[in-house]
Design a protein around this motif. Structure first.
Motif, PDB file in Angstrom:
ATOM      1  N   LEU A   1      68.245-109.804 161.339  1.00 12.25           N
ATOM      2  CA  LEU A   1      68.878-109.549 159.715  1.00 12.25           C
ATOM      3  C   LEU A   1      67.425-109.507 158.883  1.00 12.25           C
ATOM      4  O   LEU A   1      66.767-110.608 158.922  1.00 12.25           O
ATOM      5  N   TYR A   2      67.405-108.876 157.979  1.00 15.92           N
ATOM      6  CA  TYR A   2      66.132-108.744 157.097  1.00 15.92           C
ATOM      7  C   TYR A   2      66.695-109.130 155.535  1.00 15.92           C
ATOM      8  O   TYR A   2      67.283-108.397 154.890  1.00 15.92           O
ATOM      9  N   ILE A   3      66.476-110.317 155.205  1.00 11.89           N
ATOM     10  CA  ILE A   3      66.880-110.947 153.791  1.00 11.89           C
ATOM     11  C   ILE A   3      65.429-111.496 153.301  1.00 11.89           C
ATOM     12  O   ILE A   3      65.059-112.533 154.235  1.00 11.89           O
ATOM     13  N   ARG A   4      65.232-111.366 152.243  1.00 11.46           N
ATOM     14  CA  ARG A   4      63.961-112.029 151.431  1.00 11.46           C
ATOM     15  C   ARG A   4      64.556-113.015 150.648  1.00 11.46           C
ATOM     16  O   ARG A   4      63.346-113.923 150.606  1.00 11.46           O
ATOM     17  N   GLY A   5      65.435-113.551 150.376  1.00 12.32           N
ATOM     18  CA  GLY A   5      65.800-114.467 149.353  1.00 12.32           C
ATOM     19  C   GLY A   5      65.828-114.221 148.125  1.00 12.32           C
ATOM     20  O   GLY A   5      65.864-112.969 147.719  1.00 12.32           O
ATOM     21  N   GLN A   6      65.814-115.015 146.910  1.00 14.75           N
ATOM     22  CA  GLN A   6      65.947-114.833 145.552  1.00 14.75           C
ATOM     23  C   GLN A   6      64.634-115.018 145.009  1.00 14.75           C
ATOM     24  O   GLN A   6      63.758-115.836 145.088  1.00 14.75           O
ATOM     25  N   ARG A   7      64.582-114.188 144.022  1.00 14.46           N
ATOM     26  CA  ARG A   7      63.390-114.289 143.213  1.00 14.46           C
ATOM     27  C   ARG A   7      63.139-115.650 142.593  1.00 14.46           C
ATOM     28  O   ARG A   7      61.947-116.313 142.599  1.00 14.46           O
ATOM     29  N   GLN A   8      64.236-116.360 142.398  1.00 10.86           N
ATOM     30  CA  GLN A   8      63.921-117.737 141.835  1.00 10.86           C
ATOM     31  C   GLN A   8      63.436-118.758 142.831  1.00 10.86           C
ATOM     32  O   GLN A   8      62.917-119.819 142.498  1.00 10.86           O
ATOM     33  N   ASP A   9      63.724-118.411 144.019  1.00 10.47           N
ATOM     34  CA  ASP A   9      63.139-119.348 145.297  1.00 10.47           C
ATOM     35  C   ASP A   9      61.677-119.362 145.114  1.00 10.47           C
ATOM     36  O   ASP A   9      61.145-120.554 144.913  1.00 10.47           O
ATOM     37  N   TYR A  10      60.911-118.276 144.818  1.00 13.42           N
ATOM     38  CA  TYR A  10      59.521-118.430 144.810  1.00 13.42           C
ATOM     39  C   TYR A  10      58.837-118.913 143.494  1.00 13.42           C
ATOM     40  O   TYR A  10      58.041-119.410 143.660  1.00 13.42           O
ATOM     41  N   ASP A  11      59.631-118.584 142.559  1.00 14.32           N
ATOM     42  CA  ASP A  11      59.411-118.947 140.957  1.00 14.32           C
ATOM     43  C   ASP A  11      59.494-120.400 141.179  1.00 14.32           C
ATOM     44  O   ASP A  11      58.689-121.172 140.477  1.00 14.32           O
ATOM     45  N   ASP A  12      60.291-121.089 141.845  1.00 13.60           N
ATOM     46  CA  ASP A  12      60.647-122.506 142.011  1.00 13.60           C
ATOM     47  C   ASP A  12      59.331-123.118 142.409  1.00 13.60           C
ATOM     48  O   ASP A  12      59.067-124.337 142.465  1.00 13.60           O
ATOM     49  N   TRP A  13      59.031-122.507 143.840  1.00 16.59           N
ATOM     50  CA  TRP A  13      57.679-123.009 144.432  1.00 16.59           C
ATOM     51  C   TRP A  13      56.582-123.069 143.587  1.00 16.59           C
ATOM     52  O   TRP A  13      56.002-124.084 143.692  1.00 16.59           O
ATOM     53  N   ALA A  14      56.273-122.015 142.809  1.00 17.27           N
ATOM     54  CA  ALA A  14      55.241-121.933 141.989  1.00 17.27           C
ATOM     55  C   ALA A  14      55.207-122.831 140.905  1.00 17.27           C
ATOM     56  O   ALA A  14      54.414-123.576 140.591  1.00 17.27           O
ATOM     57  N   ALA A  15      56.544-123.193 140.344  1.00 18.45           N
ATOM     58  CA  ALA A  15      56.654-124.225 139.228  1.00 18.45           C
ATOM     59  C   ALA A  15      56.589-125.596 139.609  1.00 18.45           C
ATOM     60  O   ALA A  15      56.109-126.565 139.023  1.00 18.45           O
ATOM     61  N   ALA A  16      56.696-125.781 140.996  1.00 21.32           N
ATOM     62  CA  ALA A  16      56.383-127.006 141.580  1.00 21.32           C
ATOM     63  C   ALA A  16      54.819-127.274 141.790  1.00 21.32           C
ATOM     64  O   ALA A  16      54.446-128.367 142.566  1.00 21.32           O
ATOM     65  N   GLY A  17      54.055-126.536 141.401  1.00 25.70           N
ATOM     66  CA  GLY A  17      52.773-126.560 141.493  1.00 25.70           C
ATOM     67  C   GLY A  17      51.873-125.894 142.594  1.00 25.70           C
ATOM     68  O   GLY A  17      50.671-125.898 142.987  1.00 25.70           O
ATOM     69  N   ASN A  18      52.653-124.880 143.317  1.00 27.32           N
ATOM     70  CA  ASN A  18      52.156-124.037 144.346  1.00 27.32           C
ATOM     71  C   ASN A  18      51.784-122.768 143.497  1.00 27.32           C
ATOM     72  O   ASN A  18      52.333-121.725 143.769  1.00 27.32           O
ATOM     73  N   HIS A  19      50.563-122.625 143.085  1.00 24.20           N
ATOM     74  CA  HIS A  19      50.149-121.583 142.245  1.00 24.20           C
ATOM     75  C   HIS A  19      49.705-120.104 143.233  1.00 24.20           C
ATOM     76  O   HIS A  19      49.513-120.389 144.392  1.00 24.20           O
ATOM     77  N   GLY A  20      50.432-119.226 142.785  1.00 26.67           N
ATOM     78  CA  GLY A  20      50.345-118.006 143.590  1.00 26.67           C
ATOM     79  C   GLY A  20      51.524-117.706 144.475  1.00 26.67           C
ATOM     80  O   GLY A  20      51.529-116.679 145.269  1.00 26.67           O
TER      81      GLY A  20
END
Length: 568
Positions: A104-123
C-alpha cells in the motif's frame, strides 16, 4: 576468510557502509553509488529475494511469519491489549519489509511534515519533502503537481475490484465521507481505492526498483547474510589495526581520528566469520525501527543505566535510543455477508487453481490483491481539523493470514488511530546482537488513544449501517453485537486489535534531550554516523509508512552528497 574466532586482518575500506538493504538501504545504495568516484558497501543480514511469493502481490500470506523471509519478532506481553503478545513481521530479505508488506502506497498528511519542521527539524516541511516523493515515483496515472513518472518505484492502481468494495465506498459516502480518488494528492481526507507499489501484476519492492539496477556498478558491493554486531569507534578500530600491523600501516587524515566521538567502521558476522570494515566517510544505519536502535545499543550508544544493566559499556550517552516507539494499532471488524466475497473465491482448492491460472495468464485476479482494497481517512469525532483515523477495507476475512480465510462470506473493516499518543520502547536484553530485543509497544496506554479507538469502532459501525452495504450484511462477526457500551468497546479493542506493522520513531529526529539524530539525520554527538529509516520519525506519519521511509532515504542521499561537497 578468517575462522570464526578471528577478525579479518586486512581492513577493507569503503567510502560509505550501509547497514540494512531494506526500504531505505536499497535507496541509499542506488543514489550514493551513482557517483562512480565513491565506493559503497551494503550489508544485509537476510538473504536474497528469490522466493517467488515475494514477487506475487498476495504473497505476503506466505512470506509473513515465515522464518526464511521474516525476522518473526514478537512483542512483550502488553497490558493495553489484555496481556497479549503480537507478531511483528519484518523483512529478512533484500528489500526488507518492502518485500513482505501489503504494497500500500500512502504518504501521510501535509501537516505531518509541517509539524516535523515546526518542531525544529528544518527542511522536513511538506513543501521540502514532496520533491523526494515525486523523485522516487513512477506513477501509473501520470505526472502532475503531486506525482512523478521518472522514478524507479512503480505506483499503480489496483487490478482487483469487487462488489463488496464498491458497496463499502458508497456506504462511506452515505455516512458523510467525501470520495477521494487520490489520497496522496491535494488532500488526504476521503474514501477511495488504495494505490500500490506494483507493476503489471508484480510487487515492486525497493530491491527491485532501486537495488537491482545498481548492482552492476563496480563501486557497489553487496554482502548478504551479514549480521551487524556493532559499530566501531575510531579509536578502537585504528588501535586494533595498528596492533595487527605493528605500525606498518600508515593511517592519516580523517581516518586517523582517535576521538571516541567518531564512528569509523562496522563489525559483522558472515559465514561464521567475524569481519570488520572501515567507512572513510560515513556509516549509514538503515536497519529499521527495531534493528537500528538495537545496533546502537549493542555498540554502547544509548541510555547509560539501561546499557549497564545488560552488560554493555556506555560509549556515548543518548537516552532517547530505542524510546518513542509508535505503531498503528488496528481494530479489525468482520462482517458476514449475504453476497459473495473473496472468501468464496479462494476458499476451495479448485477455486485457488482458477485464481492461479488467471494470474499466470493475465496478471489479474485475487493473486494481485494488496493488503486492502479501500482506504478511508476521516475523523473520529466532530471538530477535528484533519483526519485522525484510517480504514483498511478487505473483501475477505481471516483470523490470521497464514490460517486461510473464514469458511463463510465476509469482509473486514479495519480501523486505526493515525497519530497515537502512546509511546513504547525497543531495548536490548543482551550485549549479543543476535538476541532479539524487548519490544514494548504500550498500546492504548494513553487515555486519548482509548477514547479514539472507541469512537473509531462507532464510525466503522456507522458506515456498515448505510445503504447499499447494510442490505448485504447478515451479522457483525467480530467483535459482535454484544459489545455496545464504551467500556465494552474498549475491551473489544484490547482483545481484537492487531498491529498494521508500522513501527517508527525509535531514533527520533530533533533537538530535545530524547532526540537521537539532527535534521540531517546525523547522530547527536557523533561524527561519521547517520540513521536513515522510519526510526527517525519524531511522530509517526498519518498512514502507511513505506512510502515515507523511501522519501526519507531519497532526502538523506541528497543531504549526504551535499555535506560531502561542503567538506571538500
Amino acid at each position: 576468510m578468517e575462522n570464526s574466532q578471528d577478525v579479518n586482518r586486512t581492513l577493507e575500506r569503503f567510502d560509505y557502509v550501509i547497514i540494512g538493504a531494506g526500504s531505505a538501504g536499497c535507496v541509499l545504495a542506488n543514489r550514493l553509488s551513482e557517483d562512480p568516484q565513491v565506493s559503497v558497501l551494503l550489508l544485509e543480514a537476510g538473504g536474497s529475494d528469490w522466493n517467488p511469493w515475494i514477487h506475487v502481490p498476495v504473497g505476503y500470506f506466505k512470506t509473513m511469519h515465515n522464518p526464511a523471509t521474516d525476522w518473526c519478532y514478537l512483542t512483550d506481553p502488553d497490558d493495553g491489549i489484555n496481556g497479549r503478545r503480537l507478531q511483528w513481521p519484518r523483512g529478512k530479505v533484500l528489500g526488507g519489509s518492502s518485500s513482505l508488506n501489503g504494497l500500500l502506497y500512502i504518504r501521510g498528511q501535509r501537516q505531518d511534515y509541517d509539524d516535523w519542521a515546526a518542531a525544529g527539524n528544518h527542511g522536513w516541511d511538506y513543501a521540502s519533502v514532496l520533491p523526494y516523493f515525486k523523485k522516487s515515483e513512477c506513477q501509473e496515472r501520470g505526472a502532475d503537481e503531486f506525482h512523478g513518472v521518472d522514478g524507479p518505484l512503480k505506483v499503480s492502481d489496483l487490478r482487483l475490484r469487487r462488489e463488496i468494495a464498491e458497496r463499502f465506498i458508497l456506504a462511506a459516502k452515505a455516512a458523510g465521507i467525501p470520495e477521494n480518488p487520490d489520497v496522496n494528492g491535494a488532500t488526504q481526507e476521503g474514501v477511495g481505492y488504495f494505490q500500490q507499489t506494483s507493476y503489471k501484476g508484480f510487487r515492486c519492492s525497493t530491491a527491485k526498483a532501486f537495488l537491482r539496477p545498481a548492482l552492476s556498478r563496480p563501486n557497489l558491493t553487496l554482502i548478504k547474510r551479514a549480521h551487524c554486531q556493532k559499530l566501531l569507534f575510531a579509536d578502537d578500530l585504528f588501535a586494533a589495526e595498528r596492533r595487527s600491523d605493528e605500525g606498518a600501516r600508515e593511517v592519516n587524515g580523517p581516518e586517523d581520528a582517535s576521538s571516541i566521538k567518531r564512528i569509523a567502521g562496522v563489525e559483522f558476522m558472515v559465514d561464521g566469520a567475524r569481519r570488520r570494515v572501515q567507512a572513510r566517510r560515513e556509516v549509514l544505519l538503515s536497519s529499521g525501527a527495531i534493528g537500528s536502535p538495537q545496533i546502537l545499543q549493542c555498540s554502547g550508544i544509548g541510555d547509560p543505566q539501561h546499557l549497564n544493566s545488560v552488560g554493555v559499556t556506555c560509549r556515548h550517552a543518548l537516552p532517547g535510543v530505542g524510546e518513542n516507539l509508535q505503531d498503528h494499532l488496528q481494530v479489525r471488524l468482520v462482517f458476514k455477508t449475504r453476497c459473495r466475497t473473496l472468501n468464496d473465491e479462494v476458499r476451495h482448492p479448485l477455486k485457488r487453481l482458477v485464481a492461479g491460472a488467471q494470474y499466470l495468464l493475465s496478471r489479474t485476479g485475487p493473486l494481485t490483491l494488496a493488503a486492502s482494497q479501500v482506504c478511508v481517512f476521516t475523523h473520529s469525532r466532530e471538530g477535528l481539523s484533519r483526519p485522525d483515523i484510517q480504514f483498511h477495507m478487505q473483501p475477505l476475512s481471516a483470523d490470521k493470514p497464514a490460517e486461510g480465510v473464514h469458511p463463510f462470506s465476509a469482509f473486514t473493516s479495519s480501523v486505526c488511530q493515525l497519530r497515537p499518543a502512546s509511546r513504547g520502547s525497543i531495548r536490548i536484553t543482551s550485549a549479543d546482537a543476535s538476541v532479539y530485543p524487548s519490544i514494548q509497544p504500550r498500546y492504548l496506554s494513553s487515555a486519548e488513544d482509548q477514547r479514539v479507538v472507541v469512537d473509531a469502532i462507532k464510525v466503522a459501525r456507522r458506515i456498515a449501517m448505510q445503504a447499499p452495504l447494510a442490505e448485504v450484511i447478515s451479522e457483525e462477526y467480530v467483535p459482535g453485537s454484544g459489545y455496545q457500551s464504551d467500556e465494552q468497546l474498549l475491551d473489544a479493542a484490547r482483545q481484537y486489535s492487531q498491529t498494521i506493522y508500522h513501527p517508527a520513531g525509535t531514533c527520533k529526529m530533533g533537538q530535545d534531550a530524547m532526540a537521537v539524530v539532527d535534521e540531517r539525520l546525523r547522530v547527536h554527538g557523533l561524527e561519521g554516523l547517520r540513521v536513515v529509516d522510519a526510526s527517525i520519525m519524531p511522530v509517526i506519519v498519518s498512514g502507511n509508512t513505506n512510502a515515507p521511509t523511501i522519501m526519507i532515504a531519497e532526502k538523506a542521499a541528497d543531504m549526504i552528497k551535499q555535506d560531502c561537497l561542503a567538506r571538500s
